[in-house]
Design an enzyme around this catalytic site. Structure first.
Site: not given
Ligand code: PEP
Ligand code: MG
Length: 848
Positions: A452, A551, A575
């Site tokens: 990512r 998200e 998110d």
């Molecule tokens: C999420 O938002 O679910 C995610 C995997 O990303 P992060 O926790 O890094 O924001």
């Molecule tokens: Mg996220």
């Protein structure tokens, strides 16, 4: 009150429920800091005197609610200073201390399991954020030793040393002030930063350092260390846990000052030389990564939040972690052996024989579960009806990829690259990133690794980017939204990923997509980077797949359109839930709204999965929701075919999968989507769990060599065996249920037999356990004889006397009264023989 020419005194009673800890002390200091008069306060309860212009001195006076205090003001502006102070104490002081944060536990609220209760020990409670049990020597992450190589003993000039320390402190103050005004700090972080700022600016701390340099001829660094030691001793003696906890802040501040004095020469890392429990205020992700994970057995972080990135990392390494721990833990001696039990939410500081026995039983339970799961580690996750789900891992470094694959990951579903950009002075170069991604690809042995691109912003700040101050960082400038302004940074990362794609199975993923324009812009940049690589004849995978995180709720509603532009989706529930419920993922106060069992969120996820399926696009889930075993039936029912989670949970998820079937999970989801609330969803799930029926007796429930020395241990053992065999999900609660009967009347039947039993909703399916003890024990039986044979019964709620299973129990009750039955049970040689004997005697074949 008495008013003289130069001295004015004032008496008050401390009104603050939590005493005068750092926050109110800071307010008090702010009131007087501009006056030239000397202003002190004496706690008449313990005669400790403090300088009101120093937060450290004030909190060191250990002023608690109800303590009578005397303020003495002396000097040229004594009258206005006195007026301001009295006005503040009478009108504002009572309101300047909010209630304690929820995450702080009260010692007396921890209910220990009976075996530990019998051990008669004091424990320190904490908030478990990564489950598991770890044991090792306590290591305070203080890093307050100056490296010998600095050679600072015989310094030359007092004035140089003084100005060094003043410069270092003022540099730190302005860094903290910048951080505070950037608007990026969360509520909790702001509180910590404010405390650090007032410690850094503390007059008494500086006075002490100056005194030591002037009078003891020591260097700036040594003086700083010695002053911190002096104040730590005072704070550690405080009765209030809140005040004792400030020692960690004091050490943190000192460490940062030392870093400013000796620029980069202070070693950031802590070397663990044996199994250790690391205790710290908080750790940055880089500090955590620097610790030797073979030796790190547990962590106690007083300030870290549940979704902090260090906690996410700890989860992926399976390091049992507690947060929100009372400052009392600071009284643990450095090097003392302790246990972090993040299943019970406690730190055990006194390890006696009973404690050893308890943890030996726990160890046996964990090993049995791990062994059960090991069988599944290397297998794909397949349900009883032959449907499969790909189980991938979330990582933040290339080294973790190797661990994840060893833990059974079928690839990496999320490589969070922003960790590479944090805790440093400048961005990693393209080559540095290339090396990291290439290593990740190599460590994955050909399995897919989804990289990512950086998700900086929100709660992940990166100082060197100088991002603007924002009122609402999570709703602001974050992830893909930054890429246009920081195009060079983004393209460098794309180049590094593409170059590394020549060495393994890499894919690209973009975070925080909310509209199609962002995707088109990213695709254009990928095209440009590919063209540049072509022109330089640098090889890369020309067909590298491009995916996006789903998200932001807006993206969830344009899946058919997004499907035309990308190769895959990954649902980021961390998110997605925060934006969908309008509930900050880091804010404890709205935690109850941030609920992944809410039918509205589940129905949104269903829509994403269905729309992606219809459009023939791969979809997975990589938020924390995917990592909880109890969510698996829902995820299967929602139709997910791929999930990505912290790697220590992978084997457990695969094992759980083997006991489920997708068809009934789908039915479960249909029921759930008709629920009005998450409470209703939980009821439906609990009901479903209990419908999975097993035989009443099986080999796993029989043990003919049980080493338990009292009733509490036996009851724990029964509950553990039921848990290991999937007959309950809550062994601790089951223990309590057995004790409910046991504490009213002894289940010692006589003849050396005991029949502990319970009936409740925690039992997934009716169960009979048979144990033979190595040595008979006291059980308060009616015939006073010790008990060597245990027949335990766990009955699930909702059965009535006419039910077939109740008939088994009544047959068993009759049989136990029969000498022949008892004698035979005593001498049977194997667990299999016991199962066959019970089948025969209780006519189980007729029923099962
Ligand atoms: C999420 O938002 O679910 C995610 C995997 O990303 P992060 O926790 O890094 O924001
Ligand atoms: Mg996220």
């Amino acid at each position: 009150m008495s008013i003289g020419t130069a001295t004015i005194e004032y008496e008050f009673i401390c009104p603050l429920p939590n005493g005068l800890h750092a926050r109110p002390a800071n307010c008090l200091e702010q009131v007087v800091v501009g006056f030239v008069s000397d202003i002190s306060v004496v706690n008449l309860n313990n005669n400790k005197k403090a300088n009101v212009k120093s937060v450290l001195s004030l909190i060191g006076a250990d002023i608690k609610k109800g303590d009578k205090c005397l303020v003495v003001v002396q000097g040229n502006d004594a009258k206005p200073a006195y007026d301001a102070l009295v006005d503040f104490i009478e009108h504002k002081l009572p309101d300047c201390d909010a209630a304690l944060p929820e995450m702080v536990y009260e010692t007396n609220k921890v209910i220990l399991p009976p075996v530990l209760e019998d051990a008669g020990i004091d424990v320190i409670p904490g908030n478990p954020v990564v489950s598991g049990i770890g044991r090792g020597k306590a290591v305070f992450f203080e890093k307050l030793k100056l490296p010998e190589s600095l050679n600072i003993a015989g310094f030359v000039d007092v004035n140089d040393e003084l100005s060094e320390v003043e410069r270092a402190i003022s540099e730190l103050s302005s860094d903290i002030t910048d951080n505070l005004s950037s608007g990026r700090a969360t509520v909790v972080e702001r509180e910590i930063l404010n405390t650090h700022l007032s410690i850094a600016n503390d007059v008494e701390l500086l006075n002490k350092v100056r005194y030591l340099i002037n009078n003891e001829g020591i260097s700036a660094g040594e003086a700083m260390l010695s002053a911190v030691e002096h104040f730590s001793k005072i704070l550690k003696m405080a009765e209030s846990g809140l005040i004792r906890e400030r020692v960690l802040d004091l050490r943190d501040v000192c460490y940062q000052v030392l870093k400013n004095i000796y620029h980069g020469k202070i070693d950031d890392s802590v070397k663990l030389d044996s199994h250790s429990i690391c205790i710290a205020g908080n750790l940055t992700p880089c500090q955590f990564m620097s610790l030797d994970k073979e030796k790190l057995k547990g962590m106690v972080l007083t300030h870290a939040g549940n979704t902090s990135h260090t906690v996410i990392l700890a989860r992926s390494f399976g390091i049992p972690t507690l947060t929100g721990v009372d400052g009392v833990c600071l009284n643990i001696e450095n090097g003392k052996e302790v246990i972090v039990d993040a299943d019970l939410g406690i730190i055990v500081t006194e390890i006696n024989e009973k404690v050893e026995r308890y943890y030996a039983l726990e160890n046996r339970k964990q090993k049995a579960i791990a062994q059960k799961c090991t069988i599944f580690k290397k297998k794909p996750a397949t349900t009883k009806d032959g449907s499969s789900i790909k189980v991938m891992a979330n990582v933040a470094t290339a080294d973790e990829v190797e661990i994840a694959i060893a833990n059974g990951a079928q690839g990496i579903g999320l490589f969070r690259t922003e960790m590479l950009f944090m805790d440093r002075q400048e961005a990693p170069s393209e080559d540095e990133q290339f090396e990291e991604y290439r290593k990740a690809a190599a460590n994955a042995n050909g399995s897919r690794v989804v990289i990512r691109t950086f998700d900086i912003g929100g709660d992940k700040s990166v100082g060197y980017l100088n991002l603007p101050k924002e009122g609402n960082p999570f709703l602001g400038y974050r992830a893909v939204r930054l890429y246009n302004e920081y195009e060079k940074l983004f393209k460098d990362q794309l180049r590094a990923i593409l170059r590394a794609s020549a060495y393994g199975n890499l894919e690209l993923m973009i975070p925080m997509i909310s509209c199609i324009e962002e995707v088109l812009w990213v695709k254009e940049k990928v095209k440009q980077v590919k063209e540049a690589l072509d022109s330089e004849s640098i090889s890369y995978n020309t067909d590298i797949k491009l995916g996006i995180m789903i998200e932001v709720p807006a993206a969830a509603f344009i899946i058919p359109h997004l499907s035309k532009e990308v190769d895959f989706f990954s649902i980021g529930t961390n998110d997605l839930a925060q934006y969908f419920f309008a509930a900050d993922r880091c804010n404890e106060k709205v935690k109850s709204l941030y609920n992944s069992n809410h039918p509205a969120l589940l129905s949104l996820i269903k829509k994403i999965v269905d729309d992606a399926d219809v459009n023939g696009i791969r979809v997975g889930m990589c938020g924390e929701m995917a990592g909880k075993v109890e969510n698996l039936p829902i995820l299967l029912g929602l139709g997910l075919k791929e999930i990505s989670l912290a790697s220590p949970s992978i084997a457990g998820i695969k094992a759980e999968c083997a006991g489920l079937d997708r068809a009934s999970c789908k039915e479960l989801v249909i029921k759930i989507l008709n629920c009005a609330s998450s409470d209703q969803v939980e009821v439906v799930i609990a009901e479903q769990c209990r419908m999975n029926s097993h035989a009443v007796v099986e080999v796993g429930l029989i043990d003919l060599q049980v080493d338990c020395i009292d009733r509490a241990e036996v009851i724990k053992y029964i509950s553990d065996i039921l848990y290991i065999n999937g007959r309950t999900n809550s062994p601790l609660e089951m223990e309590k249920e057995f004790w409910k009967r046991e504490s009213v009347y002894s289940t010692g039947l006589g003849y050396g037999f005991a029949i502990p039993h319970c009936k409740n909703g925690l039992v997934n399916c009716h169960s009979i356990c048979v144990f033979r003890l190595d040595k008979p024990i006291k059980w308060d039986s009616s015939d006073k004889k010790p008990v060597g044979m245990i027949i335990a019964m766990a009955i699930k709620d909702g059965e009535t006397a006419g039910d077939s299973h109740m008939q088994i129990f009544s047959r068993l009750a009759k049989k136990i009264m029969c000498r022949e039955f008892r004698n035979k049970l005593r001498i049977l040689l194997s667990e299999h023989e016991v199962v066959r004997f019970l089948y025969d005697q209780l006519a189980l074949k007729d029923i099962q």
